[in-house]
Design an enzyme around this catalytic site. Structure first.
Site, PDB file in Angstrom:
ATOM      1  N   ARG A  44       0.796  -1.231   0.000  1.00 36.66           N
ATOM      2  CA  ARG A  44       0.000   0.000   0.000  1.00 36.66           C
ATOM      3  C   ARG A  44       0.825   1.276   0.000  1.00 36.66           C
ATOM      4  O   ARG A  44       0.455   2.264  -0.589  1.00 36.66           O
ATOM      5  CB  ARG A  44      -0.895  -0.001   1.228  1.00 36.66           C
ATOM      6  N   LYS A 147       1.206 -20.870   4.917  1.00 38.28           N
ATOM      7  CA  LYS A 147       0.338 -21.230   6.027  1.00 38.28           C
ATOM      8  C   LYS A 147      -0.030 -19.988   6.856  1.00 38.28           C
ATOM      9  O   LYS A 147       0.748 -19.032   6.848  1.00 38.28           O
ATOM     10  CB  LYS A 147       1.012 -22.275   6.906  1.00 38.28           C
ATOM     11  N   HIS A 177       7.563 -24.253   4.582  1.00 39.41           N
ATOM     12  CA  HIS A 177       8.997 -23.997   4.363  1.00 39.41           C
ATOM     13  C   HIS A 177       9.870 -25.163   4.848  1.00 39.41           C
ATOM     14  O   HIS A 177      11.019 -25.283   4.434  1.00 39.41           O
ATOM     15  CB  HIS A 177       9.429 -22.647   4.938  1.00 39.41           C
ATOM     16  N   LYS A 181      13.736 -27.299   3.208  1.00 42.52           N
ATOM     17  CA  LYS A 181      15.001 -27.561   3.908  1.00 42.52           C
ATOM     18  C   LYS A 181      15.659 -28.779   3.276  1.00 42.52           C
ATOM     19  O   LYS A 181      15.023 -29.816   3.107  1.00 42.52           O
ATOM     20  CB  LYS A 181      14.760 -27.799   5.404  1.00 42.52           C
ATOM     21  N   GLU A 215      12.388 -25.375  19.969  1.00 43.49           N
ATOM     22  CA  GLU A 215      12.805 -24.002  19.681  1.00 43.49           C
ATOM     23  C   GLU A 215      13.270 -23.349  20.967  1.00 43.49           C
ATOM     24  O   GLU A 215      12.688 -23.580  22.032  1.00 43.49           O
ATOM     25  CB  GLU A 215      11.641 -23.203  19.109  1.00 43.49           C
ATOM     26  N   ASP A 235       0.311 -24.298  15.116  1.00 45.42           N
ATOM     27  CA  ASP A 235       1.392 -23.502  14.524  1.00 45.42           C
ATOM     28  C   ASP A 235       2.491 -24.379  13.919  1.00 45.42           C
ATOM     29  O   ASP A 235       3.072 -24.030  12.900  1.00 45.42           O
ATOM     30  CB  ASP A 235       1.986 -22.580  15.602  1.00 45.42           C
ATOM     31  N   HIS A 240       4.300 -28.435   9.738  1.00 43.40           N
ATOM     32  CA  HIS A 240       5.704 -28.820   9.537  1.00 43.40           C
ATOM     33  C   HIS A 240       5.991 -30.231  10.039  1.00 43.40           C
ATOM     34  O   HIS A 240       6.628 -31.037   9.380  1.00 43.40           O
ATOM     35  CB  HIS A 240       6.647 -27.851  10.255  1.00 43.40           C
ATOM     36  N   LYS A 340       8.196 -24.229  22.475  1.00 45.88           N
ATOM     37  CA  LYS A 340       8.979 -22.998  22.448  1.00 45.88           C
ATOM     38  C   LYS A 340       9.638 -22.839  23.812  1.00 45.88           C
ATOM     39  O   LYS A 340       9.180 -23.398  24.802  1.00 45.88           O
ATOM     40  CB  LYS A 340       8.071 -21.801  22.164  1.00 45.88           C
TER      41      LYS A 340
HETATM   42  C1  BG6 Z   1       6.810 -21.079  11.626  1.00 45.49           C
HETATM   43  C2  BG6 Z   1       6.078 -20.913  12.934  1.00 45.49           C
HETATM   44  O1  BG6 Z   1       5.980 -21.709  10.670  1.00 45.49           O
HETATM   45  O2  BG6 Z   1       7.973 -21.868  11.821  1.00 45.49           O
HETATM   46  C3  BG6 Z   1       6.988 -20.300  13.973  1.00 45.49           C
HETATM   47  O3  BG6 Z   1       4.928 -20.094  12.732  1.00 45.49           O
HETATM   48  C4  BG6 Z   1       8.265 -21.080  14.100  1.00 45.49           C
HETATM   49  O4  BG6 Z   1       6.326 -20.198  15.227  1.00 45.49           O
HETATM   50  C5  BG6 Z   1       8.910 -21.311  12.736  1.00 45.49           C
HETATM   51  O5  BG6 Z   1       9.154 -20.374  14.953  1.00 45.49           O
HETATM   52  C6  BG6 Z   1      10.078 -22.262  12.838  1.00 45.49           C
HETATM   53  O6  BG6 Z   1      10.752 -22.335  11.619  1.00 45.49           O
HETATM   54  P1  BG6 Z   1      12.289 -22.799  11.567  1.00 45.49           P
HETATM   55  O7  BG6 Z   1      12.590 -22.899  10.112  1.00 45.49           O
HETATM   56  O8  BG6 Z   1      13.063 -21.721  12.283  1.00 45.49           O
HETATM   57  O9  BG6 Z   1      12.378 -24.095  12.289  1.00 45.49           O
END
Ligand code: BG6
Length: 506
Positions: A44, A147, A177, A181, A215, A235, A240, A340
């Site tokens: 925008r 996502k 994503h 990897k 994480e 999430d 993933h 986390k």
């Molecule tokens: C994202 C989540 O899809 O993946 C995040 O929304 C998460 O909460 C992240 O931290 C982790 O990705 P990676 O590649 O750092 O393991």
């Protein structure tokens, strides 16, 4: 690669554009033959092409600037909103005037809020931007989205249905994503290129499989409200982790055709079960972090994070004991864990092979044969399980196979040992970023690493089953764990008898 594709990024002022998309496009442009696409960023805020380039360049680390400088002349900007017909007409003119014109393949990356995915696709269609130019085979039109693809099965179905009103499935590139990897793709390579593991990859030889995505970070600034409405299960686990699980458990595809691979993944996901939804506390643990220490510094608890409701009931940690109801895996527990604010970041798959049929070595001294058998039967003495295959996804990118060897010396005593492959040591370079591979594949039209609608639905079916059980009378309590710890001790109870314990990633 088709001639001079055009990449349009909606949400061009956002964080993903500068952190991931532009660096990945710059690397593709610099390294891949035919990476001669143009890019138009749309958002925008009014700015010129020059402002856009300057802002992006300033954000990039020094080592990425040389690649960026080569892409920069082909980087353009247009101010506008995706649902504004006038802005889209201007975009259409702009694209027609760029190399390739109407005959160019066009990739529309919707780096937008999820509620705008369908709106954006419909607006693009109404503006005539999703129709291929007549007689131009290379003039494909593709849309990339990220996502969350819905927040449960019904909303995921609705999103697919809305997208399908204007797009064919082969035009939709849904990114997870993790599939970009290198080490996740290697799960396929490792399993289906090396015949030695194939005879062992089933319930006859595998005792259990563990998948961990740990994480160290907590809920990042600016994400509190999103996360609080989402939680760890939706999430990370629904998407993933289930994708990683699908690659670990799926049947061999008959070819590397994208549909052949995605068919096998969806079959596996459809066979995934939460063992007994009527006693969910026996098969799952959920928790949230309390104040603690991360990276040597005190950090607040989840409910004190900005954007999180003080009375929040959202989990930041989930551990499940799942099963796969098919001939290959029936009875083998698949233990999935994500949290986390754990002590360190690591993603890993561990395949634990069964113990030898009879334990010959390292029996406890002074215990009779009969006592030994009794102790082992009732689970108070566990046999050594020497063979574990660890597929380390990140940050260490490695494969490790452990086994026992004879300890030097006069006695027949065994010591743990391992064979190890380290990606960086072996290839002398770090694997490319996930977005580089995914954007290149989207430009090339390879959907293998993108999610198909039915995969997403199968994953939601499982996640919804767990979430429904968590809302019921037998729901596991929401526990707390101090930030910087390995999560609640209760999650160890997901392992039964001699099955072992959660990996700590080293
Ligand atoms: C994202 C989540 O899809 O993946 C995040 O929304 C998460 O909460 C992240 O931290 C982790 O990705 P990676 O590649 O750092 O393991």
């Amino acid at each position: 690669m088709p001639q001079t594709p055009q990449v349009v990024i909606f949400g061009a002022s956002g964080d993903l554009t500068r952190r991931k998309l532009v660096p990945a496009l710059a690397r593709i442009a610099a390294r891949q033959a035919g990476g001669d696409f143009s890019v138009v960023g749309v958002s925008r805020r009014p700015k010129t092409d020059e402002d856009f380039r300057r802002e992006l360049r300033a954000f990039l680390p020094e080592e990425q600037r040389a690649d960026f400088d080569r892409l920069a002349p082909r980087l353009h900007y247009l101010a506008g909103d995706v649902s504004d017909a006038e802005a889209l007409a201007a975009l259409s003119d702009r694209l027609d005037a760029l190399p390739g014109g109407r005959g160019a393949g066009r990739l529309f990356y919707l780096s937008l809020k999820p509620e705008l995915f369908a709106v954006a696709a419909v607006s693009l269609a109404e503006a005539g931007l999703l129709v291929m130019a007549e007689g131009e085979r290379e003039a494909w039109r593709r849309v990339v989205i990220e996502k969350p693809f819905g927040t449960d099965l019904p909303s995921a179905r609705r999103l697919s249905r809305d997208l399908h009103t204007v797009l064919r499935e082969e035009q939709i590139y849904r990114i997870d994503h993790y599939l970009g990897k290198e080490t996740v793709q290697n799960l396929l390579g490792f399993r289906f290129h090396n015949a030695i593991f194939e005879p062992l990859w089933n319930r006859h030889h595998v005792e259990l499989v563990q998948v961990t995505v740990a994480e160290e970070i907590g809920v990042e600034p600016g994400r509190g409200a999103y996360y609080d409405a989402t939680g760890a299960l939706r999430d990370m686990l629904q998407n993933h982790m289930l994708q990683v699980l699908a690659l670990v458990g799926m049947e061999p595809p008959p070819s590397l055709d994208p549909e052949a691979i995605r068919n096998q993944k969806v079959e596996l996901l459809r066979a995934l079960r939460f063992p007994d939804p009527s006693t969910p506390h026996e098969f799952g643990v959920r928790a949230r972090y309390a104040a603690g220490v991360a990276g040597g510094k005190p950090v607040p608890g989840y409910r004190e994070e900005e954007g999180v409701a003080p009375g929040s009931g959202t989990e930041t940690y989930v551990a499940l004991r799942a099963e796969i109801a098919n001939w290959r895996w029936n009875g083998v527990p698949f233990l999935l864990r994500h949290g986390k604010r754990l002590p360190r970041r690591f993603t890993e798959v561990q395949v634990h092979f069964r113990t030898p049929p009879l334990q010959l070595f390292d029996r406890p001294a002074g215990v009779s044969e009969a006592d030994l058998r009794r102790l082992q039967r009732d689970g108070s003495l566990c046999e050594i399980r020497p063979n574990v295959l660890t597929l380390a996804v990140q940050p260490r990118e490695a494969i490790r196979l452990s086994f026992g060897v004879k300890r030097p010396g006069p006695s027949m005593s065994m010591a743990p040992a391992a064979l190890e492959f380290d990606y960086r040591e072996h290839f002398g370079e770090a694997p490319p970023d996930a977005y580089e591979r995914l954007l290149l594949d989207a430009i090339l039209g390879d959907q293998t690493l993108f999610l198909r609608a039915d995969e997403i639905e199968a994953s939601w079916r499982f996640a919804d089953e767990v979430l429904a059980a968590w809302r019921g009378p037998e729901a596991p309590p929401l526990l707390e764990y101090p930030a910087g710890s390995w999560g609640p001790a209760e999650s160890e109870a997901l392992f039964r008898g001699c099955e072992g314990r959660w990996s700590e990633g080293r």
